[in-house]
Design an enzyme around this catalytic site. Structure first.
Site, PDB file in Angstrom:
ATOM      1  N   TYR A  22       0.837  -1.200   0.000  1.00 36.17           N
ATOM      2  CA  TYR A  22       0.000   0.000   0.000  1.00 36.17           C
ATOM      3  C   TYR A  22       0.874   1.252   0.000  1.00 36.17           C
ATOM      4  O   TYR A  22       0.664   2.185  -0.782  1.00 36.17           O
ATOM      5  CB  TYR A  22      -0.947  -0.019   1.208  1.00 36.17           C
ATOM      6  CG  TYR A  22      -1.708   1.260   1.386  1.00 36.17           C
ATOM      7  CD1 TYR A  22      -2.751   1.583   0.513  1.00 36.17           C
ATOM      8  CD2 TYR A  22      -1.378   2.157   2.396  1.00 36.17           C
ATOM      9  CE1 TYR A  22      -3.437   2.781   0.645  1.00 36.17           C
ATOM     10  CE2 TYR A  22      -2.055   3.347   2.534  1.00 36.17           C
ATOM     11  CZ  TYR A  22      -3.090   3.654   1.659  1.00 36.17           C
ATOM     12  OH  TYR A  22      -3.755   4.854   1.799  1.00 36.17           O
ATOM     13  N   GLU A  44     -11.643   5.736   4.609  1.00 35.89           N
ATOM     14  CA  GLU A  44     -11.114   6.640   5.638  1.00 35.89           C
ATOM     15  C   GLU A  44     -12.149   6.852   6.742  1.00 35.89           C
ATOM     16  O   GLU A  44     -11.803   6.904   7.916  1.00 35.89           O
ATOM     17  CB  GLU A  44     -10.677   7.978   5.036  1.00 35.89           C
ATOM     18  CG  GLU A  44      -9.459   7.899   4.134  1.00 35.89           C
ATOM     19  CD  GLU A  44      -8.164   7.551   4.835  1.00 35.89           C
ATOM     20  OE1 GLU A  44      -8.099   7.525   6.082  1.00 35.89           O
ATOM     21  OE2 GLU A  44      -7.179   7.285   4.115  1.00 35.89           O
ATOM     22  N   TRP A  52      -5.172   1.646  10.257  1.00 36.68           N
ATOM     23  CA  TRP A  52      -5.320   1.509   8.801  1.00 36.68           C
ATOM     24  C   TRP A  52      -5.086   0.059   8.385  1.00 36.68           C
ATOM     25  O   TRP A  52      -5.705  -0.419   7.435  1.00 36.68           O
ATOM     26  CB  TRP A  52      -4.364   2.462   8.072  1.00 36.68           C
ATOM     27  CG  TRP A  52      -4.591   2.459   6.603  1.00 36.68           C
ATOM     28  CD1 TRP A  52      -3.723   2.013   5.642  1.00 36.68           C
ATOM     29  CD2 TRP A  52      -5.769   2.883   5.895  1.00 36.68           C
ATOM     30  NE1 TRP A  52      -4.292   2.140   4.399  1.00 36.68           N
ATOM     31  CE2 TRP A  52      -5.537   2.677   4.521  1.00 36.68           C
ATOM     32  CE3 TRP A  52      -6.997   3.423   6.295  1.00 36.68           C
ATOM     33  CZ2 TRP A  52      -6.491   2.983   3.545  1.00 36.68           C
ATOM     34  CZ3 TRP A  52      -7.941   3.730   5.314  1.00 36.68           C
ATOM     35  CH2 TRP A  52      -7.693   3.508   3.964  1.00 36.68           C
TER      36      TRP A  52
END
Length: 193
Positions: A22, A44, A52
């Site tokens: 990522y 988000e 995350w």
């Protein structure tokens, strides 16, 4: 000596097999695709209060159950779909976050109509081009900025939810509106070009 992918210098948070790809391939790369914008808005918002990495683990399932982040489809979700999503262990099962994803889809479509695209709308907050910061350490990164404050306020005015300034700044970082790779990270120079 040529550095291999394994020994590249990265931002310190890129530290495991889930977040390294990522970091290397997505984080900080300027986004201009409408579905990708909608995906990051949903993810988000879902991440609020979580790591995350948790979202990255669930991302494939989000893509599947949120119709590949098609805002037109998500905007039509009703009570039956909400119940299905709440029962799905592959995503974050939080009613407020799920319902906000649906209402955000409707706000997203209205914003597209007004500006021609969500992309045209959101890039105005950084004058149409990425802002390249020069952080030496990740600890120096702010949680929010005056630009993320403005973005948050404007999104809320347009009916978006789960778009506080901290979430908006994370969105700006993820989508390349700001380059917050540490200057020692190999991706910093690549994205600053």
């Amino acid at each position: 000596m040529t550095k291999t992918r394994e020994n590249l210098i990265r931002c310190h948070w890129a530290s495991n097999p889930l977040n390294i790809p990522y970091h290397d391939e997505e984080w900080g790369v300027p986004v201009h695709d409408e579905h990708k914008w909608f995906e990051f808005l949903i993810l988000e918002g879902a991440q609020a209060g979580l790591s995350w990495d948790t979202i990255l683990k669930k991302r494939a399932r989000y893509i599947e159950v949120f119709d590949r982040f098609d805002p037109e489809k998500v905007a039509r979700y009703g009570a039956k779909k909400v119940r299905q999503l709440l029962a799905d262990p592959g995503i974050v099962r939080n009613r407020l976050k799920i319902e906000s994803a649906i209402s955000n889809a409707r706000s997203f479509l209205k914003t597209q109509q007004e500006f021609g695209s969500f992309d045209a709308y959101i890039w105005r907050f950084v004058e149409g081009r990425p802002k390249h910061n020069t952080w030496k350490a990740h600890a120096k990164l702010p949680a929010s900025t005056p630009q993320s404050d403005l973005l948050s306020k404007d999104l809320r005015k347009r009916g978006f939810r789960f778009v506080g300034s901290t979430i908006c700044y994370a969105l700006m970082q993820a989508t390349g509106m700001v380059n917050d790779h540490a200057i020692t990270c190999y991706r910093y120079k690549q994205l600053a070009r």
